[in-house]
Design a protein around this motif. Structure first.
Motif, PDB file in Angstrom:
ATOM      1  N   ASN A 166       0.815  -1.224   0.000  1.00  0.00           N
ATOM      2  CA  ASN A 166       0.000   0.000   0.000  1.00  0.00           C
ATOM      3  C   ASN A 166       0.845   1.269   0.000  1.00  0.00           C
ATOM      4  OD1 ASN A 166       0.835  -0.583   2.664  1.00  0.00           O
ATOM      5  ND2 ASN A 166      -0.754   0.764   3.485  1.00  0.00           N
ATOM      6  N   LEU A 167       2.166   1.094   0.212  1.00  0.00           N
ATOM      7  CA  LEU A 167       3.067   2.244   0.185  1.00  0.00           C
ATOM      8  C   LEU A 167       4.005   2.191  -1.017  1.00  0.00           C
ATOM      9  CD1 LEU A 167       4.067   2.491   3.967  1.00  0.00           C
ATOM     10  CD2 LEU A 167       2.167   3.594   2.793  1.00  0.00           C
ATOM     11  N   THR A 168       3.655   1.390  -1.985  1.00  0.00           N
ATOM     12  CA  THR A 168       4.456   1.265  -3.203  1.00  0.00           C
ATOM     13  C   THR A 168       3.572   1.633  -4.399  1.00  0.00           C
ATOM     14  OG1 THR A 168       5.732  -0.514  -2.187  1.00  0.00           O
ATOM     15  CG2 THR A 168       5.899  -0.276  -4.574  1.00  0.00           C
ATOM     16  N   TYR A 169       3.814   2.800  -4.959  1.00  0.00           N
ATOM     17  CA  TYR A 169       3.003   3.314  -6.064  1.00  0.00           C
ATOM     18  C   TYR A 169       3.856   4.297  -6.857  1.00  0.00           C
ATOM     19  CZ  TYR A 169       2.434   6.854  -2.405  1.00  0.00           C
ATOM     20  OH  TYR A 169       2.663   7.777  -1.409  1.00  0.00           O
ATOM     21  N   PRO A 170       3.508   4.532  -8.117  1.00  0.00           N
ATOM     22  CA  PRO A 170       4.299   5.465  -8.940  1.00  0.00           C
ATOM     23  C   PRO A 170       4.020   6.917  -8.563  1.00  0.00           C
ATOM     24  CG  PRO A 170       2.457   4.621 -10.196  1.00  0.00           C
ATOM     25  CD  PRO A 170       2.435   3.873  -8.899  1.00  0.00           C
ATOM     26  N   ILE A 190       8.531   9.427 -14.001  1.00  0.00           N
ATOM     27  CA  ILE A 190       7.890   8.530 -13.044  1.00  0.00           C
ATOM     28  C   ILE A 190       8.939   7.994 -12.073  1.00  0.00           C
ATOM     29  CG2 ILE A 190       6.609   6.377 -12.757  1.00  0.00           C
ATOM     30  CD1 ILE A 190       5.410   6.841 -15.511  1.00  0.00           C
ATOM     31  N   HIS A 191       8.629   8.082 -10.795  1.00  0.00           N
ATOM     32  CA  HIS A 191       9.541   7.582  -9.759  1.00  0.00           C
ATOM     33  C   HIS A 191       8.882   6.442  -8.992  1.00  0.00           C
ATOM     34  CE1 HIS A 191      12.467  10.851 -10.168  1.00  0.00           C
ATOM     35  NE2 HIS A 191      11.431  11.678 -10.274  1.00  0.00           N
ATOM     36  N   ARG A 222      12.708  -0.643  -0.516  1.00  0.00           N
ATOM     37  CA  ARG A 222      12.085   0.416   0.261  1.00  0.00           C
ATOM     38  C   ARG A 222      10.695   0.730  -0.287  1.00  0.00           C
ATOM     39  NH1 ARG A 222      15.801   2.981   3.543  1.00  0.00           N
ATOM     40  NH2 ARG A 222      14.672   4.959   3.629  1.00  0.00           N
ATOM     41  N   CYS A 223       9.972   1.582   0.427  1.00  0.00           N
ATOM     42  CA  CYS A 223       8.640   2.018  -0.006  1.00  0.00           C
ATOM     43  C   CYS A 223       8.525   3.510   0.272  1.00  0.00           C
ATOM     44  CB  CYS A 223       7.555   1.230   0.744  1.00  0.00           C
ATOM     45  SG  CYS A 223       7.616   1.443   2.549  1.00  0.00           S
ATOM     46  N   TRP A 224       7.397   4.111  -0.095  1.00  0.00           N
ATOM     47  CA  TRP A 224       7.165   5.510   0.252  1.00  0.00           C
ATOM     48  C   TRP A 224       6.745   5.614   1.718  1.00  0.00           C
ATOM     49  CZ3 TRP A 224       9.739   7.603  -3.224  1.00  0.00           C
ATOM     50  CH2 TRP A 224       9.560   7.388  -4.586  1.00  0.00           C
ATOM     51  N   ARG A 225       6.869   6.776   2.291  1.00  0.00           N
ATOM     52  CA  ARG A 225       6.641   6.938   3.725  1.00  0.00           C
ATOM     53  C   ARG A 225       5.175   7.101   4.090  1.00  0.00           C
ATOM     54  NH1 ARG A 225      10.127  11.944   5.439  1.00  0.00           N
ATOM     55  NH2 ARG A 225       9.181  11.519   7.456  1.00  0.00           N
TER      56      ARG A 225
END
Length: 644
Positions: A319-323, A332-333, A339-342
């Protein structure tokens, strides 16, 4: 043969070779892991773990004792027994060596720190917020401590050459024993066992150590405090110069820290409710103030100065991994590998809309989160585990500070006060109590006073130091300091006065507590008959009219009673004279005591007027049993009454 050549000669053994020792050394070169230690009388010597040797030389599993994960050494059981054994000792006040005895809340205690810790158990049970100690590093001839192993007086004097004022043995870490671990482990183990009882539930202990014993220190602390209560092993840059006489120049020592009870608390809770964070947690380091210099406002954001933090976080969660699309470049990052987004995508979009997301300094980099100083300053920053010498001082800076107070350094390698203050900032609030039972030159006391001056705090300290004599060749001895406590007490006096002078323009600086109450360990104030009345024979009656030793005064009795009743030793003491009798009143009427003879009804009424929580009277206070019974019944209506 000249003197130089003589100095280079080895001392003759004047006895035949010890073949066993030589064989052990040979085995140690082949199999270093089989070498252990054992007690031979009162001496620790190398030994061979024969079970382990059998296993090394066998192709099959050798049957023996069940294997278990533990640290054992000769003397461990004795140390555990000593930690749990009561002692008949007391602390006697020394007004003439104290500073502001009546009003200060600080204590300086002279005596064997193991005995002192045991004496403090009732009065300071669960009351110490932070313990810092800088114990001996076990380098050889660097510690002395009491030891109860039995041996003849002749052997004692021949082997040790040291004893205390009561003919008890003092065990010295000698040249031949200096590199053994068992003596050091016993010395530390029993003290840590007792000191843990003094810590508050949210308390923490910090222990300075070097490479020589850090591995063993961690093991015994795991046992005493619990492995789950380990906080950190902090490297401290103790020196910045290079040592050229070694394979690698060692520039660091360690500060090992353990909590009394450590609960893992989600840091986000702290940001949501700061008060709840402090109420709910047991020790987790308090945050340190944010470095304002790391914040800026290049885009003139109305919310003030900010800094950019990475937007990615450890681990991978779906749920914390998205473009994320950079609106400036349409690039696009995705999170870096592993790792994942915070935060979730919904929150990201809200932050992007609120202009809390930036893409590097030029707008074409990876996503970063704006962190605003005004929003985060009350929560501070998480401290890191590298204490560099520039920020927290080195051993050299500690020495220079001492030199500035004494014109020469009367103590070797004192710690810098900035180092101790950082530990206080991490673990204490402004009114907490700090204990150092390896006080040395009293760096910790100096650090407490100075930090209180900086933040208008009211931290209190207890320093404990054995009355070790200074070397006759040392600068301290030449300057007139015959014992280590003399150095420590003088340092506190000079440091306190200098801090007052340096901060004289600050508001309330005159209220800074720069005093200390000196107490010294001694035998009980009471004769043996007090503890063993059944052993009293008829022939002793005329010699024991009083059960109190003749060389003890009323203030001595008061402090032993405070210890016995578990009353803190820093409470303010006032005296009142009624009918020529002295009444001692402790702060908040915690205790009222009178040890005079033939006290009158007027004295009893004065004691009652203070509405004390506890009352202590001397058995001989009363003219007769009737007066005694009536007085106790009268006082007992509102107070707990004891008679000695």
């Amino acid at each position: 043969m000249n003197e130089l050549k003589l100095n280079k000669l080895n001392k003759l053994k004047m006895q035949t070779a010890n073949i066993t020792d030589e064989n052990i050394e040979k085995l140690a070169k082949l199999f270093p892991n089989i070498i252990s230690e054992k007690k031979d009388g009162n001496t620790v010597k190398k030994a061979v773990d024969f079970d382990l040797l059998k296993q090394i030389l066998s192709e099959n599993i050798v049957e023996g004792d069940d294997e278990r994960y533990r640290l054992d050494w000769p003397g461990k059981k004795a140390s555990l027994l000593k930690a749990n054994t009561p002692i008949k000792k007391t602390l006697r006040p020394s007004i003439e060596e104290s500073k502001d005895f009546e009003n200060t809340q600080n204590l300086y205690i002279e005596g064997d720190n193991f005995e002192v810790l045991k004496l403090l158990q009732e009065s300071y049970l669960n009351k110490i917020k932070m313990i810092y100690i800088d114990p001996p590093y076990n380098t050889g001839k660097d510690f002395v401590y009491k030891d109860n192993f039995k041996e003849s007086k002749e052997n004692f004097e021949e082997k040790i050459g040291l004893k205390d004022e009561e003919e008890n043995k003092l065990f010295k870490n000698t040249d031949s024993n200096g590199r053994f671990h068992s003596d050091w482990l016993s010395m530390m183990y029993e003290r840590l066992l007792v000191s843990r009882n003094l810590l508050k539930d949210d308390g923490v202990i910090f222990i300075s150590i070097d490479d020589n014993e850090v591995h063993n220190l961690r093991k015994i602390c795991d046992e005493v405090f619990g492995e789950g209560n380990f906080v950190s092993q902090i490297p401290w840059q103790a020196r910045q110069s290079i040592q050229n006489d070694t394979d690698l120049s060692s520039s660091h020592e360690y500060i090992v820290s353990y909590a009394k009870i450590r609960r893992q608390t989600n840091r986000r809770l702290k940001e949501v409710n700061k008060e709840l964070w402090f109420k709910e947690k047991s020790f987790a380091c308090y945050p340190i103030p944010l470095d304002k210099g790391k914040f800026a406002n290049p885009d003139n954001d109305s919310r003030g100065i900010w800094k950019a933090d990475p937007f990615d976080a450890p681990n991978i969660r779906p749920n914390l991994t998205y473009p994320i699309i950079n609106p400036n470049t349409n690039e696009i990052h995705m999170p870096p590998n592993g790792r994942c987004w915070r935060t979730e995508e919904k929150n990201y979009k809200e932050w992007l809309s609120d202009k809390r997301i930036v893409f590097g300094k030029t707008g074409d980099g990876r996503p970063q989160l704006k962190v605003f100083y005004e929003e985060k300053k009350e929560f501070g920053s998480v401290p890191n585990t590298w204490f560099d010498g520039n920020s927290y001082g080195t051993a050299t800076k500690g020495t220079k500070l001492l030199q500035s107070l004494f014109n020469s350094s009367p103590f070797d390698t004192p710690k810098p006060i900035k180092l101790i203050q950082q530990l206080m900032i991490l673990s204490t609030k402004k009114d907490d109590l700090i204990l150092d039972f390896f006080s040395g030159s009293a760096t910790t006391a100096h650090a407490v006073i100075d930090l209180n001056a900086q933040d208008i705090g009211n931290r209190k300290y207890i320093m404990v130091q054995l009355s070790e004599v200074t070397d006759e060749k040392s600068e301290a001895f030449k300057a007139g300091y015959k014992t280590i406590p003399e150095i420590g007490k003088e340092r506190i006096r000079r440091a306190g006065e200098k801090i007052i002078e340096d901060n004289k323009d600050k508001e309330n600086i005159k209220n800074l507590d720069i005093g200390f109450r000196v107490l010294k360990t001694d035998s009980s104030n009471f004769k043996d008959v007090y503890y063993h009345p059944n052993d009293l024979g008829q022939k002793d009656l005329f010699n024991l009219e009083s059960n109190i030793k003749e060389d003890r005064d009323e203030l001595d009795l008061l402090f032993q009673i405070m210890l016995d009743l578990g009353i803190e030793l820093d409470l303010k003491i006032t005296k009142e004279i009624v009918d020529d009798k002295t009444i001692f009143i402790l702060e908040n009427s915690e205790l009222v005591a009178c040890f005079s003879q033939n006290i009158s009804l007027e004295v009893i009424e004065k004691i009652k007027a203070h509405n004390p929580y506890k009352v202590v009277l001397k058995d001989g206070c009363f003219a007769n049993d009737t007066d005694k019974i009536n007085a106790i019944q009268d006082l007992s209506q509102n107070s707990s009454v004891s008679v000695i």
